[in-house]
Design a protein around this motif. Structure first.
Motif, short mmCIF file in Angstrom:
data_model
loop_
_atom_site.label_atom_id
_atom_site.label_comp_id
_atom_site.label_asym_id
_atom_site.label_seq_id
_atom_site.Cartn_x
_atom_site.Cartn_y
_atom_site.Cartn_z
N ARG A 1 -0.44 -8.80 10.70
CA ARG A 1 -0.31 -8.43 9.30
C ARG A 1 0.83 -9.22 8.67
O ARG A 1 1.79 -9.61 9.35
CB ARG A 1 -0.02 -6.92 9.15
N LEU A 2 0.71 -9.45 7.37
CA LEU A 2 1.78 -10.06 6.59
C LEU A 2 2.42 -8.96 5.78
O LEU A 2 1.78 -8.34 4.93
CB LEU A 2 1.22 -11.16 5.68
N GLN A 3 3.70 -8.67 6.03
CA GLN A 3 4.41 -7.54 5.43
C GLN A 3 5.44 -8.04 4.42
O GLN A 3 6.31 -8.85 4.76
CB GLN A 3 5.12 -6.72 6.52
N TYR B 1 -0.75 -7.13 4.23
CA TYR B 1 -2.00 -7.86 4.15
C TYR B 1 -2.51 -8.19 5.54
O TYR B 1 -1.75 -8.65 6.40
CB TYR B 1 -1.81 -9.17 3.37
N MET B 2 -3.82 -7.97 5.74
CA MET B 2 -4.45 -8.30 7.02
C MET B 2 -4.64 -9.82 7.13
O MET B 2 -5.07 -10.48 6.20
CB MET B 2 -5.82 -7.63 7.14
N ASN C 1 -5.00 -15.30 -2.62
CA ASN C 1 -5.37 -13.92 -2.33
C ASN C 1 -4.15 -13.04 -2.06
O ASN C 1 -4.29 -11.85 -1.82
CB ASN C 1 -6.36 -13.85 -1.16
N VAL C 2 -2.96 -13.61 -2.06
CA VAL C 2 -1.70 -12.85 -2.12
C VAL C 2 -1.03 -13.32 -3.42
O VAL C 2 -0.41 -14.38 -3.45
CB VAL C 2 -0.80 -13.10 -0.89
N ILE C 3 -1.18 -12.52 -4.48
CA ILE C 3 -0.87 -12.98 -5.83
C ILE C 3 0.47 -12.42 -6.31
O ILE C 3 0.70 -11.21 -6.28
CB ILE C 3 -1.99 -12.57 -6.80
N ARG D 1 10.77 -12.41 0.51
CA ARG D 1 10.67 -12.56 1.96
C ARG D 1 9.49 -11.77 2.52
O ARG D 1 9.15 -10.69 2.05
CB ARG D 1 11.97 -12.08 2.62
N PHE D 2 8.87 -12.35 3.58
CA PHE D 2 7.76 -11.71 4.28
C PHE D 2 8.04 -11.70 5.78
O PHE D 2 8.72 -12.57 6.30
CB PHE D 2 6.45 -12.46 4.03
#
Length: 426
Positions: free
Chosen positions: A322-324, A335-336, A353-355, A417-418
């Motif tokens: 996952r992207l957190q 996000y998966m 798709n990550v906006i 940050r992710f």
């Protein structure tokens, strides 16, 4: 009873249409593939419009079968001058201590001697020598070609190279036309071997098919006109007179297309085979069939409506990562990361798709992360303010780096940050 039969007939025709839409065109040959190839020019012009230098190569169109294409593939070195000279922006270059030139680079795609359209570079991989171009509007002058990743079983089989080699335009022959379909040359040979370059990992095809100057960027196709590679260059030994020619494996171009959500068609006949698009299309078809059955039965349902957040990923599509969002505009969002496709981060809702909202330091198309054969990769997409790892190291634009669970990165500012996390337990 009548309504039930109408519903069943509707389902039958729906399935027939789906099967037929996936049928490959068996009558398409390597000569027909010329209809998907065009000449690519890279030109540098001064403020008064004068051309001061230029280079040319070949390119081929990709997209959905039956639709006017707008994207085409060529070699990076064909458009290298365009990228180095500001990628379509005005730049000032010093000629000597007292003289400077203000110039702009252009990419033009020609369909015949007089007909051309401008294009721009949307993505490239310098190491693999691949670039993807996009026209301002789709064209009906060419068709999209079908792609096919080569396998070891194809070694020794016949292939054909299509393009505009420089020698075909020599002044001695004084051809009456240029840049058209009838002006392309077709050469043939066999696949010698498939290889992976040591260090870079770039996949290539070795062949005895002659590749000349100007052939660069044209397609290497099989007898069915399916693109296996991108013609690149030749190597010769003056002592032994040995000559080898190389094409970039089309798999390298497919990777770029997937990362940028660009539609293409595989030899299986599946159009627009971006994995996310195909998954969405499958869900739509299933829902349509369910609706038809429910209407046929005309029985009220007491089931609770299912929200989109309750729908799991298709079986086998979840990579487990996952992207957190840790801080910034998307803090708390999760996000998966699927096994196919990619997560593109940025402000452009049509591409990403990550906006992000209008956040300073985040580009329209900033970076992308994807899963491939058990590994995760992160790539900066030539963003204005850069993509950084936790250590502060800035990613080189358009160069993928491997990342792992527990790693974090940020876009432009440490605030955005992710964290790369693993799937939580059920």
């Amino acid at each position: 009873m009548k309504q039930k039969w109408i519903a069943r007939i509707g389902i039958f025709f729906l399935l027939v249409c789906l099967v037929c839409s996936g049928c490959a065109r068996n009558d398409f040959t390597y000569l027909d593939a010329k209809n998907g190839v065009a000449r690519v020019y890279c030109i540098l012009r001064t403020e008064d419009g004068s051309a001061i230098s230029g280079s040319s190569g070949s390119g081929f169109f990709i997209g959905e079968n039956g639709k006017d294409p707008e994207y085409l593939i060529t070699n990076y070195h064909v458009v290298e001058d365009y990228i180095a000279a500001g990628a379509g922006e005005w730049v000032t270059v010093a000629v000597d201590e007292d003289t400077a030139l203000t110039l702009k680079a252009y990419v033009e795609v020609y369909f015949d001697a007089e007909t051309f359209t401008p294009a721009n570079v949307v993505s490239y991989n310098e190491t693999a020598d691949v670039a993807v171009l996009r026209l301002n509007t789709p064209t009906d002058q060419r068709v999209a070609l079908t792609l096919l990743e080569p396998t070891e079983e194809m070694v020794g089989t016949q292939v054909y190279g299509i393009g505009f080699p420089g020698l075909s335009d020599n002044s001695i022959m004084d051809a009456a036309s240029s840049n058209g379909i009838q002006d392309m040359t077709v050469t043939s040979g066999t696949i010698g071997r498939l290889l992976t370059s040591s260090g870079s990992g770039v996949r290539r095809i070795q062949t005895d098919m002659v590749i000349q100057h100007g052939n660069s960027g044209g397609p290497m196709v099989n007898s069915q006109g399916q693109v296996l590679g991108i013609n690149s260059w030749g190597v010769s030994d003056s002592d032994t007179q040995e000559q080898n020619y190389y094409a970039c494996n089309i798999a390298e171009a497919i990777l770029l297309l997937q990362q940028n959500n660009i539609p293409y068609t595989l030899a299986s006949g599946a159009a627009a085979v971006n994995p996310l698009v195909m998954a969405a299309a499958g869900v739509v078809v299933i829902l349509l069939i369910i609706v038809v059955f429910l209407l046929a039965k005309r029985k009220p349902s007491s089931r609770k409506p299912v929200s989109s957040s309750d729908i799991p990923a298709p079986t086998g599509e979840d990579s487990g990562y996952r992207l957190q969002g840790v801080s910034g505009a998307l803090s708390g969002q999760r996000y998966m990361i699927r096994k196919s496709g990619s997560l593109m981060l940025g402000r452009n809702p049509e591409l990403c798709n990550v906006i992000f909202p209008n956040v300073p330091g985040v580009s329209g198309k900033h970076c992308t992360i994807w899963y491939d054969h058990g590994k995760l990769y992160l790539q900066d997409l030539n963003s204005t303010h850069g993509t950084f790892l936790t250590s502060g190291a800035k990613l080189i634009a358009n160069q993928a780096v491997e990342v792992h669970a527990g790693d974090s990165f940020y876009l432009g500012s440490p605030q955005e940050r992710f964290l790369i996390a693993e799937k939580r337990g059920n």
